[in-house]
Every structure is written in C-alpha cells, then in structure tokens.
Design an enzyme around this catalytic site. Sequence first.
Site, PDB file in Angstrom:
ATOM      1  N   ASP A   1       0.486  -1.150   0.055  1.00  0.00           N
ATOM      2  CA  ASP A   1      -0.212   0.150   0.045  1.00  0.00           C
ATOM      3  C   ASP A   1       0.790   1.143  -0.011  1.00  0.00           C
ATOM      4  O   ASP A   1       1.470   1.833   0.782  1.00  0.00           O
ATOM      5  CB  ASP A   1      -0.988   0.089   1.323  1.00  0.00           C
ATOM      6  CG  ASP A   1      -1.735  -0.809   1.238  1.00  0.00           C
ATOM      7  OD1 ASP A   1      -2.107  -1.788   0.613  1.00  0.00           O
ATOM      8  OD2 ASP A   1      -3.012  -1.224   1.976  1.00  0.00           O
TER       9      ASP A   1
ATOM     10  N   LYS B   1      -6.686   3.792  -3.711  1.00  0.00           N
ATOM     11  CA  LYS B   1      -7.181   3.282  -1.620  1.00  0.00           C
ATOM     12  C   LYS B   1      -7.435   5.055  -1.149  1.00  0.00           C
ATOM     13  O   LYS B   1      -6.826   5.381  -1.923  1.00  0.00           O
ATOM     14  CB  LYS B   1      -6.706   2.839  -1.422  1.00  0.00           C
ATOM     15  CG  LYS B   1      -6.455   2.446   0.119  1.00  0.00           C
ATOM     16  CD  LYS B   1      -4.778   1.655   0.984  1.00  0.00           C
ATOM     17  CE  LYS B   1      -5.157   2.378   2.669  1.00  0.00           C
ATOM     18  NZ  LYS B   1      -4.208   1.253   2.860  1.00  0.00           N
TER      19      LYS B   1
ATOM     20  N   LYS C   1     -10.019   0.386  -2.455  1.00  0.00           N
ATOM     21  CA  LYS C   1      -9.868   0.360  -1.314  1.00  0.00           C
ATOM     22  C   LYS C   1     -10.069   1.174  -0.151  1.00  0.00           C
ATOM     23  O   LYS C   1      -9.673   2.317  -0.440  1.00  0.00           O
ATOM     24  CB  LYS C   1      -9.065  -0.658  -0.885  1.00  0.00           C
ATOM     25  CG  LYS C   1      -8.256  -0.484   0.907  1.00  0.00           C
ATOM     26  CD  LYS C   1      -7.201  -1.309   0.905  1.00  0.00           C
ATOM     27  CE  LYS C   1      -6.587  -1.119   2.464  1.00  0.00           C
ATOM     28  NZ  LYS C   1      -5.630  -1.270   2.481  1.00  0.00           N
TER      29      LYS C   1
END
Length: 317
Positions: free
Chosen positions: A153, A217, A253
């Site tokens: 991430d 995300k 996400k």
Amino acid sequence: MPTTAPHALSDVTASDSTLRRFLHGLPGVDAVGLEARAASLGTRSIKTTAKAFAIDLAISMVDLTTLEGADTPGKVRALGAKAVRPDPTDRSAPATAAVCVYPDMVATAKEAVAGSTVKVASVATAFPAGRAPISVKLADVREAVAAGADEIDMVIDRGAFLAGNYMKVYDEITAVKEACGTDARLKVIFETGELSTYDNIRRASWLGMLAGAEFIKTSTGKVAVNATPANTLLMLEAVRDFRAQTGIQVGVKPAGGIRTSKDAIKFLVLVNETAGEDWLDNHWFRFGASSLLNDLLLQRQKLATGRYSGPDYVTVD
C-alpha cells in the site's frame, strides 16, 4: 522510466502535456449529484438473509490493520491469529482478506498467518506522509516484498499532485510497481482528504490506474477526512469506466472511518450498484479497518442467536 503493459490509453502517458491534457479533460464532477446518489444508495433496506451474506462478505474483505508506533511482535501475532479465525467460537466465520502492517512487521505477520488464505499487506513509500526521496521509498518497498509482503500500500506524493506535477506522481507509481515485482499487488493511496476537490479525486484515480495500480485506495486513516460514501462512489465509477476503456479491472479500498456493520453494508451497496457484481469479491474490494471487524462479528452473532453477546465476546485490538 518503468513502463506498464500497453493498453488502450497508453498513449496519454507519452508526455507530461498529454497526461495533463487527458486528466484535465475528464468530465467535471457534479458534487451535489454525487453526494445525493451516495446518500440515496445508503438508504437501501437489506433483508435479514441478505444482511447475513453481506456481513460475511464484509468480514472476508477486511484488511485488518495496525499501523502504530507502539506495535509489537506480540500485537501483530495476535492480529494475525484474529485475521485467520476472527471468531474462535464459530469456525464458519470467514477469515479476513489480509493483515496490514509496517514493513518491519511483515515477517512476523507472515509467520502468524502461515497456511491460511490471509494475505500480508504492508504500507510503504514513507507512509503516511510520503515525504522521502524516491530511493528511500523504493528501498521501503523492496524490503517489505523481500520479507514476504503479498501486497504493498503506497502513498502518492500529494504535494506533487496538487502542484500539477502529474508525471512525477506517475513515474513514482510505475517505479514502485516495478519494485513490487511479480510477488506483490500494488495499492495506491491518494489521501482523498488532502486532495480538496472531487475533480482531483477523479484525476488521481485515473492517474493511479494509468500507472498500473492494481487497487486504488482512499486514505491512510491518519487524517481528519478518510473514506466517505461519496469519494468511494467516485472511485468506483472510475474503475468501472477504466475497465470499459481498457479491459483492465482495478480494485478499490476505502480506508479509515468505517467502523460499523451498517457502514460496511452501505459501501457494499455502492459497489454493487456502481461497479457491479464483479467487484463483490475481496480480490477487488477491501475495507481498510481496525475496529470494523469487531462490530461485524457482534452483528453476526446477533443474527445467529437473536441477542448481542457481552463486551468480552470480541478482542480489543
């Protein structure tokens, strides 16, 4: 410069000017309409049988997260055990999708979830601020992957993005993707709360996907405004439209601020009604959360028994 696989929009990243022209040529976002649609979808009623299915689906989509300076190996091992078996009293409860930790805790997390379906995700690239030289960011990624991270991430350089230096952001994402190799999927965090406008969130979504993000995300969870129904809806529209143009599917996400089963189910409705059923799977949709799992387990128990369990039914992470 690292490159991604050719697709129908590859030519728009040929230069800074073509990339800028493309991103600023995206349709402007109707903020009122976006927020109204997100709010409307959030009012959908869910029947009991569908709610039970949705809760299990949401559990399977959780990236169970601990990203604190006080994290210890013992805490990470306990988190891994909870991810593998969220409810020790009920083996029918699904495992979560992943545990998400800092790079120095990847090896510990990997050991804790060994033999299960649970992935190990690691934040990298000088999370959460992203204020570091690219060499440091790439070293951060390579060390996490070498330790066994299944997913990375990364955070984008919000300063560069807000200054309009889109090619710098693009180059960093492609370099990080290259550092992930074939062993780790790349999630790109925009920190939507710092991007100021919905137009910027739309541009960031397309920029991340053009650079090869496998997930986009919303947030780090470290700022005041994190995932919201509206910004997640906007990103779901982006992945839907990107697949329509390129044939490439990208995950979404939302992270930060999603704490209850009711909230999670609202987001699942957004997914179904916007991107479609193809995204209703933890390979394509995740919740970045720490406390959400406990409420999902409590609601699951309530549906099964007709009553709420005591406060010690779930662990306090």
